[in-house]
Design an enzyme around this catalytic site. Structure first.
Site, PDB file in Angstrom:
ATOM      1  N   SER A 100       0.733  -1.235   0.000  1.00  0.00           N
ATOM      2  CA  SER A 100       0.000   0.000   0.000  1.00  0.00           C
ATOM      3  C   SER A 100       0.770   1.296   0.000  1.00  0.00           C
ATOM      4  O   SER A 100       1.940   1.327  -0.334  1.00  0.00           O
ATOM      5  CB  SER A 100      -1.009   0.058   1.141  1.00  0.00           C
ATOM      6  OG  SER A 100      -1.614  -1.176   1.250  1.00  0.00           O
ATOM      7  N   HIS A 105      -1.854  15.808   0.700  1.00  0.00           N
ATOM      8  CA  HIS A 105      -1.979  16.964  -0.196  1.00  0.00           C
ATOM      9  C   HIS A 105      -2.454  18.155   0.636  1.00  0.00           C
ATOM     10  O   HIS A 105      -3.285  17.991   1.540  1.00  0.00           O
ATOM     11  CB  HIS A 105      -2.981  16.701  -1.325  1.00  0.00           C
ATOM     12  CG  HIS A 105      -2.737  15.445  -2.084  1.00  0.00           C
ATOM     13  ND1 HIS A 105      -1.765  15.342  -3.064  1.00  0.00           N
ATOM     14  CD2 HIS A 105      -3.306  14.226  -1.986  1.00  0.00           C
ATOM     15  CE1 HIS A 105      -1.769  14.109  -3.549  1.00  0.00           C
ATOM     16  NE2 HIS A 105      -2.693  13.412  -2.922  1.00  0.00           N
ATOM     17  N   CYS A 128      -2.808  -3.013   3.211  1.00  0.00           N
ATOM     18  CA  CYS A 128      -3.303  -4.341   2.872  1.00  0.00           C
ATOM     19  C   CYS A 128      -2.589  -5.347   3.754  1.00  0.00           C
ATOM     20  O   CYS A 128      -1.364  -5.414   3.756  1.00  0.00           O
ATOM     21  CB  CYS A 128      -3.052  -4.644   1.397  1.00  0.00           C
ATOM     22  SG  CYS A 128      -3.703  -6.218   0.840  1.00  0.00           S
TER      23      CYS A 128
END
Length: 250
Positions: A100, A105, A128
């Site tokens: 993963s 942002h 995961c």
């Protein structure tokens, strides 16, 4: 919880989307621009990378690759590939099918009329396997000035036991709030929207109390008259409530 014996590896995908909003008041157009420049520099890609490294360490993941970018005129992004197990003899990995990623942002912006500035940070922690993104909440909330927080958590896919039975959820959860320390929850107004059968969980949080001085950029509350203070407080409260409830107020 008793550890399940699985057929193959645990490939449940667990994704936490974590969004924070930091609200500020800047009196003039020049001050608003200065605030955006300040916050943009303070939360540049280098600082965001350090935060994501701490997240990876918190959940026990190994960093495989980092991509970071600062934007013109404002904003920054960092993407980090992670794995549950360390990959030997690999200096850098740019693509993988293992465990993963982390992304962050930033979005600094301002209201064109009433002086309110809003800094938004979006962080996604997608894993995961046995790694849980929910372990990061305490650290993430403490890494930013969090006036408003919205969180979405979803578990996707399935894994199998040794006899072939599907496992759609490998841990207990009724609410994201179960994974946030009580001392943090006490500071916020909260609400949940949880669809347990669909493995979808949502929590929103809004700070209950605040000191006006902490929300003024290049201003001191003692230098303002009471009418101006009340006007600024109304604008700040309206901004926070609109974000918290997800709609504009007339």
């Amino acid at each position: 919880m008793q550890k399940l014996k699985l057929y193959g590896f645990n490939n449940l995908t667990k994704t936490l989307s974590f969004n924070i909003y930091d609200i500020c008041y800047a009196n003039t157009v020049k001050d608003r621009q200065s605030y955006i420049e300040y916050i943009d520099e303070y939360y540049n890609s280098e600082r965001l990378t350090r935060i994501l490294r701490n997240v990876a360490q918190d959940i026990g993941a190994h960093v495989l690759n980092i991509a970071e970018q600062d934007y013109d005129p404002q904003g920054a992004s960092v993407t980090m590939l992670i794995a549950e197990e360390e990959l030997p003899h690999k200096k850098s990995v740019v693509g993988h099918l293992d465990k993963s990623h982390l992304t962050v942002h930033t979005y600094p912006e301002s209201h064109p009329q009433n002086g309110v500035c809003t800094f938004r940070v979006d962080i996604d922690v997608s894993t995961c396997g046995e790694i849980s993104p929910l372990k990061t909440l305490d650290m993430l909330i403490g890494s930013f000035d969090s006036d408003i927080i919205t969180m979405d958590y979803r578990v996707r896919g399935f894994t199998r036991t040794e006899d072939g039975q599907k496992i759609f959820m490998d841990h207990d959860i009724m609410s994201i709030q179960d994974f946030i320390p009580q001392k943090i929850l006490e500071r916020y107004t909260t609400y949940d929207v949880n669809l347990y059968e669909e493995r979808v969980f949502h929590t929103s949080m809004m700070l209950k109390e605040y000191d006006l001085d902490n929300y003024l950029f290049n201003l001191d509350a003692d230098d303002l008259n009471e009418k101006t203070k009340k006007r600024i407080e109304r604008n700040l409260e309206r901004e926070m409530k609109e974000i918290f409830y997800g709609r504009n107020f007339e």
